[in-house]
Write a protein that holds these residues in place. Sequence first.
Motif, mmCIF file in Angstrom:
data_model
loop_
_atom_site.group_PDB
_atom_site.id
_atom_site.type_symbol
_atom_site.label_atom_id
_atom_site.label_comp_id
_atom_site.label_asym_id
_atom_site.label_seq_id
_atom_site.Cartn_x
_atom_site.Cartn_y
_atom_site.Cartn_z
ATOM 1 N N MET A 1 12.788 -0.911 2.095
ATOM 2 C CA MET A 1 12.123 -0.242 1.056
ATOM 3 C C MET A 1 10.580 0.258 1.648
ATOM 4 O O MET A 1 10.325 -0.576 2.524
ATOM 5 C CB MET A 1 11.737 -1.032 -0.188
ATOM 6 C CG MET A 1 10.751 -2.054 -0.154
ATOM 7 S SD MET A 1 10.765 -2.797 -1.729
ATOM 8 C CE MET A 1 10.476 -4.486 -1.298
ATOM 9 N N ILE A 2 10.108 1.305 1.298
ATOM 10 C CA ILE A 2 9.192 1.989 1.523
ATOM 11 C C ILE A 2 7.885 1.258 0.871
ATOM 12 O O ILE A 2 7.838 1.539 -0.374
ATOM 13 C CB ILE A 2 8.776 3.433 1.579
ATOM 14 C CG1 ILE A 2 10.204 3.848 2.487
ATOM 15 C CG2 ILE A 2 7.409 4.066 2.248
ATOM 16 C CD1 ILE A 2 10.066 3.862 3.891
ATOM 17 N N LEU A 3 6.638 1.012 1.551
ATOM 18 C CA LEU A 3 5.516 0.452 0.536
ATOM 19 C C LEU A 3 4.332 1.481 1.309
ATOM 20 O O LEU A 3 4.102 1.665 2.301
ATOM 21 C CB LEU A 3 5.057 -0.946 0.806
ATOM 22 C CG LEU A 3 3.778 -1.549 0.599
ATOM 23 C CD1 LEU A 3 3.921 -1.424 -1.157
ATOM 24 C CD2 LEU A 3 3.572 -2.679 1.029
ATOM 25 N N GLU A 4 3.544 1.907 0.201
ATOM 26 C CA GLU A 4 2.360 2.446 0.257
ATOM 27 C C GLU A 4 1.177 1.900 -0.334
ATOM 28 O O GLU A 4 1.413 1.567 -1.574
ATOM 29 C CB GLU A 4 2.363 4.027 0.152
ATOM 30 C CG GLU A 4 3.236 4.913 0.785
ATOM 31 C CD GLU A 4 2.900 6.354 0.290
ATOM 32 O OE1 GLU A 4 2.326 6.786 -0.302
ATOM 33 O OE2 GLU A 4 3.897 7.033 1.105
ATOM 34 N N ILE A 5 0.164 1.527 0.147
ATOM 35 C CA ILE A 5 -1.034 0.564 -0.444
ATOM 36 C C ILE A 5 -2.147 1.870 -0.304
ATOM 37 O O ILE A 5 -2.653 2.004 0.919
ATOM 38 C CB ILE A 5 -1.404 -0.640 -0.054
ATOM 39 C CG1 ILE A 5 -0.299 -1.563 -0.265
ATOM 40 C CG2 ILE A 5 -2.649 -1.316 -0.898
ATOM 41 C CD1 ILE A 5 -0.343 -3.091 0.465
ATOM 42 N N VAL A 6 -2.695 2.233 -1.194
ATOM 43 C CA VAL A 6 -3.786 3.163 -1.262
ATOM 44 C C VAL A 6 -5.104 2.732 -2.168
ATOM 45 O O VAL A 6 -4.907 2.181 -3.330
ATOM 46 C CB VAL A 6 -3.493 4.550 -2.151
ATOM 47 C CG1 VAL A 6 -4.214 5.566 -1.701
ATOM 48 C CG2 VAL A 6 -1.825 5.261 -1.295
ATOM 49 N N SER A 7 -6.207 2.877 -1.619
ATOM 50 C CA SER A 7 -7.444 2.439 -2.445
ATOM 51 C C SER A 7 -8.171 3.763 -2.552
ATOM 52 O O SER A 7 -7.963 4.909 -2.058
ATOM 53 C CB SER A 7 -8.191 1.538 -1.554
ATOM 54 O OG SER A 7 -8.917 2.225 -0.293
ATOM 55 N N PRO A 8 -9.265 3.662 -3.181
ATOM 56 C CA PRO A 8 -10.218 5.213 -3.243
ATOM 57 C C PRO A 8 -10.631 5.686 -2.053
ATOM 58 O O PRO A 8 -10.925 6.707 -1.934
ATOM 59 C CB PRO A 8 -11.233 4.428 -4.553
ATOM 60 C CG PRO A 8 -10.681 3.389 -5.027
ATOM 61 C CD PRO A 8 -9.738 2.790 -4.028
#
Length: 93
Positions: A1-8
Amino acid sequence: MILEIVSPEAKLFSGEVTSVSVPGVDGDFQMLNNHAAIVSILTAGNIKIASNSFNLGNESDSKFIKSNDQKYHLAINSGTLEMKDNKVIILVD
């Protein structure tokens, strides 16, 4: 699966993973490949990521900690998560 973690500030991680565990409001839970669609609020804790090849950019490398069980941990204060069509997007504070 694809994971994206985004912060401001920046995208902290984007890539293929085998599992991800997150600190949900009612306790930690884990998602594996082809997990059912879900939306959740995250609380303070650690995101735990298992991946066969873990590539980080120089900017976010210091935010992740590698544990003895070959997983990577990212401490968060709060966030939201959406999993749909085998893609997990996590927005963190």
